[in-house]
Design an enzyme around this catalytic site. Structure first.
Site, mmCIF file in Angstrom:
data_model
loop_
_atom_site.group_PDB
_atom_site.id
_atom_site.type_symbol
_atom_site.label_atom_id
_atom_site.label_comp_id
_atom_site.label_asym_id
_atom_site.label_seq_id
_atom_site.Cartn_x
_atom_site.Cartn_y
_atom_site.Cartn_z
ATOM 1 C CB CYS A 116 10.840 -49.017 1.327
ATOM 2 S SG CYS A 116 11.951 -47.973 0.417
ATOM 3 C CG HIS A 156 9.222 -49.451 -3.156
ATOM 4 N ND1 HIS A 156 9.192 -48.377 -2.119
ATOM 5 C CD2 HIS A 156 8.656 -49.937 -3.035
ATOM 6 C CE1 HIS A 156 8.061 -48.993 -1.086
ATOM 7 N NE2 HIS A 156 7.995 -50.220 -2.296
#
Length: 438
Positions: free
Chosen positions: A87, A380
């Protein structure tokens, strides 16, 4: 009938012959491009520099709009598959592919590969990635080749561990810079790093450091190239300079709320004079003795794209933690007060910030924000990107959803990307023509 592609050897041979004739024609006009460099379709064509004529400048002034884009326009909005804790890469790719001038460069086929092994060229892969993301294909793209090249050229990022998005950004810019040095993207003299590649033309600014001797007040100045500005936050180990608590202001469109730190506050702290102390005496070039001094950082030259990095991840001898302090940032940013030319407006570290400087050349618009959710151990990355005008979207790996401006401005913020509102070419030529017209 099946709409499948048909391969014809005769037509392919004719195409190769025509391409060879075109290369000979380019060579006759003092353009040296090897057949090997141009063997890959869609890559390698070197374009001559376009010098606008007076009629063309007038047409640009009278016709500023190029195309109509509706709110349902989705070309360029394409998700990226997470290949295992990637990510950090996906959010930076979304920010780079939505950088207007970088997008225009790659989609106009301006890259000319000079590497002996084009399959290892990161710029070639970025060019292919731009075509994929702007192809109109709605299905998520799998950036496996980009990840592989990153592992090859930036080995510290190899593997499936969680990585830092800011570290990936700097590594990617460095590799792209090294792989595209031969591209003709402007005059090197206009760049503080003396490089004419597209990466430096867009992202490189000049950071000026002034060290002032406290005895003779002599000033030693150095200017270093920079791709981003890393800013300290309140709550970190470094002491944070409070910015006029209790006073309301509307600098850069930021309404000062007591207890809320703004991007402008962080920039004011970054550019304040810092006393180096008696333990860090330096030898003054004027009085030829070791003296205490002050150091001040300012921007000597602004980049086309300004990237601001909030130091949210703190690593010290005592602890490792994430700083979650909310930082307010504006949609439009005026960098005039933080220029080296604005130092005379500084008094004891306090900036006299004008409400409207009138200098459009130093004004920026926000177009991408990278955020980090979670902790150091488990987190994230996502990003907000401005697709066109005020249309914002949230990119969460393969999923892209519509977002509001409030969603963007209320986000925590880790990396902020701002684009200049007026480019130098426009300010020097188009604005001159507009002035003559009136």
């Amino acid at each position: 009938m099946c709409k499948d592609y048909v391969y014809d050897k005769d037509i392919e041979q004719i195409a190769k012959e025509e391409q060879g004739e075109a290369l000979k024609l380019q060579a006759s006009t003092s353009t040296e491009v090897s057949h090997q460099q141009c063997s890959v379709m869609g890559l390698g064509e070197k374009y001559p520099t376009w010098e606008m004529t007076k009629p063309e400048l007038e047409l640009l002034g009278y016709n500023p709009r190029r195309r109509r884009i509706t709110s349902s326009f989705t070309i360029g909005l394409r998700g990226l598959i997470n290949l295992g804790n990637t990510c950090f890469m996906n959010c930076i790719v979304q920010a780079l592919t939505h950088t207007p001038i970088l997008r225009d460069f790659f989609l106009s086929d301006r890259h000319r590969c000079e590497m002996p092994s084009p399959e290892l060229c990161l710029v070639c892969e970025m060019s292919s990635l731009f075509r994929e993301l702007y192809s109109g294909n709605p299905s998520p793209h799998v950036p496996y080749k980009l990840l592989h090249l990153v592992w090859i050229h930036a080995r510290h990022l190899a593997g499936y561990r969680q990585q830092d998005a800011h570290e990936f950004l700097i590594a990617a810019l460095d590799v792209l810079h090294r792989h595209c040095k031969g591209d003709d993207a402007g005059k090197a003299a206009n760049n503080p790093n003396h490089c004419n590649c597209i990466i430096d033309q867009i992202f490189t600014g000049g950071l000026q450091s002034d060290v002032t001797c406290q005895a003779c007040h002599g000033v030693s100045t150095t200017i270093d190239p920079c791709w981003d500005i890393s800013l300290d936050l309140p709550g970190s180990c470094t002491s944070f300079w409070p910015m006029s608590p209790g006073r309301e202001s509307s600098v850069n469109g930021e309404s000062h709320i007591p207890g809320i730190t703004t991007l402008t506050d962080c920039l004011r702290r970054f550019t304040r004079p810092e006393h180096l102390g008696s333990s860090a005496k330096i030898k003054c070039g004027s009085c030829q003795s070791y003296q205490e001094s002050t150091k001040q950082l300012t921007m000597n030259k602004l980049p086309v794209v300004a990237c601001f990095h909030f130091k949210r991840f703190e690593h010290s001898a005592k602890q490792r933690r994430k700083i979650t302090t909310y930082i307010s940032f504006p949609l439009e940013l005026d960098m005039t007060p933080f220029m080296a030319s604005s130092k005379e407006s500084r008094m004891n570290g306090q900036l006299q910030l004008p409400t409207n400087s009138g200098n459009d050349e130093n004004k920026y618009s926000l177009f991408a924000v990278v955020n980090h959710q979670g902790t150091l151990e488990s987190g994230h990355y996502t990003s907000f990107i401005r697709h066109h005008k005020d249309q914002w979207f949230k990119c969460d790996d393969a999923v892209i959803t519509k977002a509001s401006i409030k969603d963007v401005l209320d986000s925590e913020g880790y990396l902020l990307f701002y684009h200049k509102q007026v480019l130098e070419h426009e300010s020097e030529k188009v604005k001159e023509m507009n002035t003559q017209a009136y």
